[in-house]
Design a protein around this motif. Structure first.
Motif, PDB file in Angstrom:
ATOM      1  N   UNK A 213       0.515  -1.255   0.133  1.00 13.45           N
ATOM      2  CA  UNK A 213      -0.043   0.059   0.218  1.00 13.45           C
ATOM      3  C   UNK A 213       0.843   1.274   0.073  1.00 13.45           C
ATOM      4  N   UNK A 214       2.232   1.237  -0.072  1.00 12.30           N
ATOM      5  CA  UNK A 214       3.046   2.096  -0.332  1.00 12.30           C
ATOM      6  C   UNK A 214       2.919   3.259   1.112  1.00 12.30           C
ATOM      7  N   UNK A 215       3.032   2.433   2.272  1.00 12.36           N
ATOM      8  CA  UNK A 215       2.629   3.202   3.355  1.00 12.36           C
ATOM      9  C   UNK A 215       3.937   3.127   4.277  1.00 12.36           C
ATOM     10  N   UNK A 216       4.962   2.843   3.649  1.00 14.10           N
ATOM     11  CA  UNK A 216       6.111   2.541   4.538  1.00 14.10           C
ATOM     12  C   UNK A 216       6.641   3.991   4.916  1.00 14.10           C
ATOM     13  N   UNK A 217       7.119   3.984   6.332  1.00 10.37           N
ATOM     14  CA  UNK A 217       7.401   5.176   6.863  1.00 10.37           C
ATOM     15  C   UNK A 217       6.229   6.286   7.220  1.00 10.37           C
ATOM     16  N   UNK A 218       5.039   5.883   6.808  1.00 11.71           N
ATOM     17  CA  UNK A 218       4.017   6.749   7.387  1.00 11.71           C
ATOM     18  C   UNK A 218       3.389   6.482   8.779  1.00 11.71           C
ATOM     19  N   UNK A 219       2.960   7.389   9.407  1.00  6.93           N
ATOM     20  CA  UNK A 219       2.254   7.669  10.698  1.00  6.93           C
ATOM     21  C   UNK A 219       0.922   6.650  10.459  1.00  6.93           C
ATOM     22  N   UNK A 220       0.767   5.678  11.303  1.00  6.50           N
ATOM     23  CA  UNK A 220      -0.603   5.208  11.132  1.00  6.50           C
ATOM     24  C   UNK A 220      -1.404   5.641  12.614  1.00  6.50           C
ATOM     25  N   UNK A 221      -2.240   6.349  12.430  1.00  3.58           N
ATOM     26  CA  UNK A 221      -3.136   7.142  13.660  1.00  3.58           C
ATOM     27  C   UNK A 221      -3.731   6.147  14.590  1.00  3.58           C
ATOM     28  N   UNK A 222      -4.306   5.170  14.088  1.00  2.50           N
ATOM     29  CA  UNK A 222      -5.107   4.328  14.731  1.00  2.50           C
ATOM     30  C   UNK A 222      -5.147   2.873  14.055  1.00  2.50           C
ATOM     31  N   UNK A 223      -4.702   1.775  14.751  1.00  2.00           N
ATOM     32  CA  UNK A 223      -4.954   0.459  14.237  1.00  2.00           C
ATOM     33  C   UNK A 223      -5.756  -0.375  15.163  1.00  2.00           C
ATOM     34  N   UNK A 224      -7.069  -0.677  14.385  1.00  2.00           N
ATOM     35  CA  UNK A 224      -8.211  -1.241  15.256  1.00  2.00           C
ATOM     36  C   UNK A 224      -8.319  -2.866  14.551  1.00  2.00           C
ATOM     37  N   UNK A 236       2.022  -9.090  17.354  1.00  2.00           N
ATOM     38  CA  UNK A 236       3.294  -9.690  17.304  1.00  2.00           C
ATOM     39  C   UNK A 236       3.795  -8.868  15.880  1.00  2.00           C
ATOM     40  N   UNK A 237       3.138  -8.865  15.102  1.00  2.00           N
ATOM     41  CA  UNK A 237       3.594  -8.285  13.759  1.00  2.00           C
ATOM     42  C   UNK A 237       3.805  -6.761  13.714  1.00  2.00           C
ATOM     43  N   UNK A 238       2.993  -5.972  14.846  1.00  2.00           N
ATOM     44  CA  UNK A 238       3.284  -4.672  15.081  1.00  2.00           C
ATOM     45  C   UNK A 238       4.696  -4.423  15.566  1.00  2.00           C
ATOM     46  N   UNK A 239       5.031  -5.381  16.672  1.00  2.00           N
ATOM     47  CA  UNK A 239       6.529  -5.395  17.112  1.00  2.00           C
ATOM     48  C   UNK A 239       7.447  -5.778  16.131  1.00  2.00           C
ATOM     49  N   UNK A 240       7.111  -6.747  15.261  1.00  2.00           N
ATOM     50  CA  UNK A 240       7.899  -7.308  14.405  1.00  2.00           C
ATOM     51  C   UNK A 240       8.438  -6.153  13.275  1.00  2.00           C
ATOM     52  N   UNK A 241       7.373  -5.130  13.100  1.00  2.00           N
ATOM     53  CA  UNK A 241       7.416  -4.162  11.967  1.00  2.00           C
ATOM     54  C   UNK A 241       7.867  -2.570  12.592  1.00  2.00           C
ATOM     55  N   UNK A 242       8.196  -2.534  13.624  1.00  2.00           N
ATOM     56  CA  UNK A 242       8.637  -1.382  14.410  1.00  2.00           C
ATOM     57  C   UNK A 242       9.553  -0.299  13.538  1.00  2.00           C
ATOM     58  N   UNK A 243      10.433  -1.047  12.679  1.00  2.00           N
ATOM     59  CA  UNK A 243      11.095  -0.176  11.791  1.00  2.00           C
ATOM     60  C   UNK A 243      10.558   0.337  10.618  1.00  2.00           C
ATOM     61  N   UNK A 244       9.361  -0.288  10.260  1.00  2.00           N
ATOM     62  CA  UNK A 244       8.667   0.044   9.089  1.00  2.00           C
ATOM     63  C   UNK A 244       7.549   1.008   9.292  1.00  2.00           C
ATOM     64  N   UNK A 245       6.710   1.092  10.261  1.00  2.00           N
ATOM     65  CA  UNK A 245       5.775   2.114  10.391  1.00  2.00           C
ATOM     66  C   UNK A 245       5.578   2.407  11.903  1.00  2.00           C
ATOM     67  N   UNK A 246       4.820   3.577  12.094  1.00  2.00           N
ATOM     68  CA  UNK A 246       4.740   4.520  13.249  1.00  2.00           C
ATOM     69  C   UNK A 246       3.144   4.105  13.777  1.00  2.00           C
ATOM     70  N   UNK A 247       2.800   3.234  14.374  1.00  2.00           N
ATOM     71  CA  UNK A 247       1.511   3.144  14.951  1.00  2.00           C
ATOM     72  C   UNK A 247       1.380   3.882  16.298  1.00  2.00           C
TER      73      UNK A 247
END
Length: 324
Positions: A213-224, A236-247
């Motif tokens: 989705x070309x969201x790398x490096x973007x801030x995700x305001x809310x993950x539901x 677990x995926x959120x923790x594994x992807x800390x380097x890719x996205x800012x939730x």
């Protein structure tokens, strides 16, 4: 006569070498094919194992320099102590999105009012910039009425919903200019799972989704998430992807199987220790546990022999907010 015999033997030898070469080629082709299949099999096994090690690597990395005090697992009771004691002082402003009231027989009016299905609360502290553009929201497991997604769209957020069961028209559906839906289910690694009737369940990892989705490096305001059973994989995926996205905020429905009391004491200890790693990883990554609500209309209760006569609900609505 000697020459004739020699010629005959040479001719036989020629036929022998021709057959040998053909056999050799066939064997080599078969060996190459087998090697290729073995290589693909090993790659698949590595891909299946890799996400586990990736989560554990990111967990160690985050907890080597924790942004919030490290959580200690002291047995099954510590899991429920954390779950039932959120820090309710962090967020001073909450806004409710989605949801519907569910009347349940034999309940008082107050209890009925407390029962809300699919509702998500979002912390509206100034530092979370929920009223600023661009606003990006991920929604895993959507309701039939799409109320949460509609609310987010009306709030001028770009919302992406993921649900392989309810998104059936195509792999990607454009509902409106800022509302898209995807026939994807969360997984530790991307693969297609064949189902009956020739259907395919598209399972995708969070880093795959972010990249696609070309969201790398973007801030995700809310993950539901309203997933049932795969929410722990998502976390677990959120923790594994800390380097890719800012939730910035996470709102998830957590489920605990009611038959966990049937496990042996050691198996139960190991089971909750694994789940507790998610709490530890989020804490180390700077996520404060800010809200926890028991979902009361789920049937059954969770009993933990080690804790005594105390019972717990089989599902909780929980929120984390990143300290920024």
């Amino acid at each position: 006569m000697i020459w004739s015999t020699y010629s005959h033997n040479r001719s036989s030898g020629k036929q022998y070498w021709t057959r040998y070469k053909r056999t050799y080629v066939v064997v080599m082709i078969a060996a190459t094919t087998a090697s290729a299949l073995l290589y693909l099999l090993l790659r698949r096994v590595q891909n299946e194992v890799h996400p586990v090690s990736k989560f554990e690597d990111k967990l160690r990395e985050a907890c080597a320099n924790p942004l919030l005090p490290m959580l200690e697992y002291r047995g099954v009771q510590s899991f429920f102590e954390y779950l039932t004691k959120p820090d309710d002082s962090h967020c001073y402003s909450w806004v409710e999105f989605g949801g519907e009231k569910i009347p349940i027989p034999s309940q008082s009016e107050k209890e009925c009012t407390d029962e809300v299905r699919k509702t998500k609360y979002i912390c509206f502290n100034e530092e979370y910039n929920m009223t600023h553009d661009p606003c990006l929201v991920y929604s895993f497991g959507k309701d039939v009425d799409n109320q949460f997604e509609r609310d987010m769209e009306l709030f001028s957020c770009e919302v992406h919903a993921f649900d392989h069961e309810k998104v059936t028209e195509a792999e990607h559906v454009q509902r409106s200019e800022f509302w898209r839906e995807h026939a994807w289910n969360i997984a530790a690694f991307p693969y297609d799972l064949p189902e009956e009737g020739g259907k395919v369940q598209r399972r995708r990892s969070l880093d795959y989704i972010v990249g696609a989705l070309s969201h790398g490096g973007r801030q995700i305001n809310f993950l539901k998430s309203d997933l049932e059973g795969r929410e722990w994989i998502l976390l677990r995926q959120v923790i594994s992807s800390l380097h890719l996205l800012d939730v910035r905020q996470i709102g998830v429905r957590l489920h605990i199987p009611v038959d966990v009391n049937k496990k042996t004491g050691e198996a139960r200890h190991q089971y909750f220790a694994k789940l507790f790693q998610v709490f530890q990883g989020l804490q180390c990554a700077g996520y404060k546990y800010v809200m926890g609500r028991a979902i009361r209309y789920y049937k059954g209760v969770v009993r933990i022999p080690e804790i005594g006569n105390i019972t717990y609900f089989p599902a909780y609505e929980v929120n984390w907010a990143k300290v920024v």
